[in-house]
Design a protein around this motif. Sequence first.
Motif, PDB file in Angstrom:
ATOM      1  N   ILE A  40      -4.862   0.131   9.051  1.00 24.82           N
ATOM      2  CA  ILE A  40      -5.919  -0.362   8.291  1.00 24.82           C
ATOM      3  C   ILE A  40      -5.997  -1.829   8.794  1.00 24.82           C
ATOM      4  O   ILE A  40      -7.114  -2.118   9.470  1.00 24.82           O
ATOM      5  N   TYR A  86       0.796  -1.102   0.226  1.00 28.07           N
ATOM      6  CA  TYR A  86       0.077  -0.129  -0.212  1.00 28.07           C
ATOM      7  C   TYR A  86       0.902   1.208  -0.047  1.00 28.07           C
ATOM      8  O   TYR A  86       0.422   2.305  -0.136  1.00 28.07           O
ATOM      9  N   SER A 145      -1.024   2.121   6.831  1.00 24.52           N
ATOM     10  CA  SER A 145      -1.375   0.668   6.424  1.00 24.52           C
ATOM     11  C   SER A 145      -1.397  -0.011   7.566  1.00 24.52           C
ATOM     12  O   SER A 145      -2.291  -1.171   7.448  1.00 24.52           O
ATOM     13  N   ALA A 191      -7.348   2.097   0.449  1.00 19.13           N
ATOM     14  CA  ALA A 191      -7.541   2.065   1.963  1.00 19.13           C
ATOM     15  C   ALA A 191      -8.798   2.169   2.360  1.00 19.13           C
ATOM     16  O   ALA A 191      -9.433   1.350   3.211  1.00 19.13           O
TER      17      ALA A 191
END
Lengths: 137, 115, 493
Positions: free
Chosen positions: C302, C231, C299, C243
């Motif tokens: 997430i 990402y 990232s 995302a």
Amino acid sequence: MNSVILKIASRYVRLILFSAAIFALLRGHNLPGGGFIGGLLAGLAVVYKGFAYTFREARQSMRLKPEFLIASGLSIVLLSMIPGILNGKNLMHGIWYKIPLGEAMEIKIGTPFIFDIGVFLTVIGVTVIFLLVLNRE
Amino acid sequence: MEIILAILTGVLYTAGVYMLLRRSILKFIIGIIFLSNATNLLVFLAAGIVQGSPAFVDGKAADSSLIADPLPQALVLTAIVIGLGIIVFTLALKYKYFQLTGTDDLDQVKQTDKP
Amino acid sequence: MNAIALPILIPLIMMVILMIVRNNKAAQWISSAGTIALFVLSVYLLLEVNQKEVMVLYLGGWEAPFGITLVIDRLSAVMLSTTALIGFAIAVYATKFFTPAHRESRFYFFFFALLMGVNGAFITGDVFNLYVWFEVMLMSSFVLITLGSKRAQLEGAIKYLALNLIGSMFFLAGLGLLYGKTGTLNMAHLAQILIDDRNAILMNTSAVLFFIAFGIKAAVFPLFFWLPASYHTPNITVSSLFAGLLTKVGVYALIRFFTLFFVQEPAFWHNLLLVIAGFTMVIGGMSASIYYDSRRILSYHIISQIGYMVMGLGIFTPLAIAGAIFFTIHNMLAKTNVFLVAGIIRKLRGSFDLKKVGGLFNSNPAVAVVFIIPGLALAGVPPVSGFFAKFILIKAGFDAGQYLISGVAILTGMLTLYSMIKIWNEAFLKAQPKEYEKEVKTRVTFAEIFPSALLAMASLLLGIFASPVFNYIMKAAEQLSDPVNYITSVLNL
């Protein structure tokens, strides 16, 4: 590859492949065949030319560019949905029109067939783009 | 018939996983191809295979226990097409990467992983 | 009823238009207009479904379980609206953050292909159709992630591709076994067959395969490694799009499958989900704390927050599922937004590395405001959306007696807060480091900051009007935990 035999043969083989593609497209509704298989066969005709000459020449000799084929194919797919919606049916419902031809003949044209033509064009475009991507020299 | 196909599926999965674990990107892609074919066979097999009878016979309805189920065939056809698209994309990606870096080694693919 | 198919058809029409339109400026306007149309449509569907409970469209007039069925229930409608809002923000954002080299590669075409896949996955009522939409999504995301074609992008793409391809093979294998065992792939029909099937043990093979497939998509604990590895490589617009949308489709599929028909062995599955949720939260949060690249921090976040959504599914009371849905919406908005702000910081200071940036609070207070709102939302500070999402989840956890996971969730909140404060301190409060001063720009145009401001506003409104939103989502969760209505509407019983 530079073979005279292949180049000469490719003219006739391409004709046969393309006829087979149209045949598969037309018989597709109730029998094995259809837009997808027809599209693959027609794409194969371009591949054959690509092998006999080069892929760049094969692409340049196409009168309709692959991007245009995809765009028009997708638009035809979208257009084929309109008659069903206008008749108040569910999306993608098949509507059939009969065109009488002379005494005992008639042609049935339906939205599934138009849908198939859209698929046919899209598949040709996608096949050619795939091959060009894989054959960049 | 089913036994043979089951064994074939297993062999394809084994070969696919083995190839996935190699260091070369190209072998990795071959592994993906094996796995996707094994999965297609598995779908076919799990949905029930009938020997020697096609899905449609001359447009006429036949005894449903005798003919093959058309749905898994449609599913596998779609899956094959999707697999084709993905493999074209992976090969193009591999080619581009090779042109840019001149390596086919998966161990080199960690330039971006440093914290 | 044909309006149900429009979330798929509008992106398709946009794709056709974008194939013909070659002018970049025109493409930007058309795309923004298209996403607005999508948003208006999904709000209409949201209001419509509020009255009708479940809306069904049988494609081609072939009734369930024979044809492909499109179904919108409350959960789908909520997800569609959030997706459309994020789509609009990204379409505007891309006009400023895509370099010309990128734009020539037809970003918008694949952007709409991705939206089509995501929307299709949200509204389909058929397992195989879901697979097809997943692949549409996957193919367009492959192209998007390689845009730019620098070494970094290609490396990220290889990692992204590897695990996602394996994931879709698990999906297909599970689907084949499911069809072999039940003879149907229509979700409602499956639910009807399986809801009181005593041969539950046979379903577990399919359930495990599906769980792995969706787990890879959603990036849960042992399967998340592709996400932080890929990402941070593509253009920031693509990162924020991914995302916001991709992992959440995996979560959506998990919620759909494990509430509708994989309900045979709750004791095993719910414990597994809770364990995985806990590990996902903690490991994601802790990994984020060692990085100084803003994209990598975000990232890992997430992943950490996927844990909360899975936790809601694992507790499995209606309140917990409502919490999971609320959290998903809040997370889609806030997460996309912080990625967008990371892009703005990069534009103003020339780097994603937090050690090389600073002083934004004094030079650009507007950017600070649009960062702090989603930042606080992610950390769970009232009155922004994240607080209510976490509050509902943790309350549901305590109500159900799941004290351990609730405690883990509260502690993970600290980790999130730590990371957000790190970005805040480094990028906004600290003075700009001397050696990087020549990178500094201060001008932010309206079009650059507008998408972030819009999403920040959405987060804020989601917090302020939490109670009507919660009422709607609670009804969605009740619909999910008692799927009789869904089954009867789809199968026309």
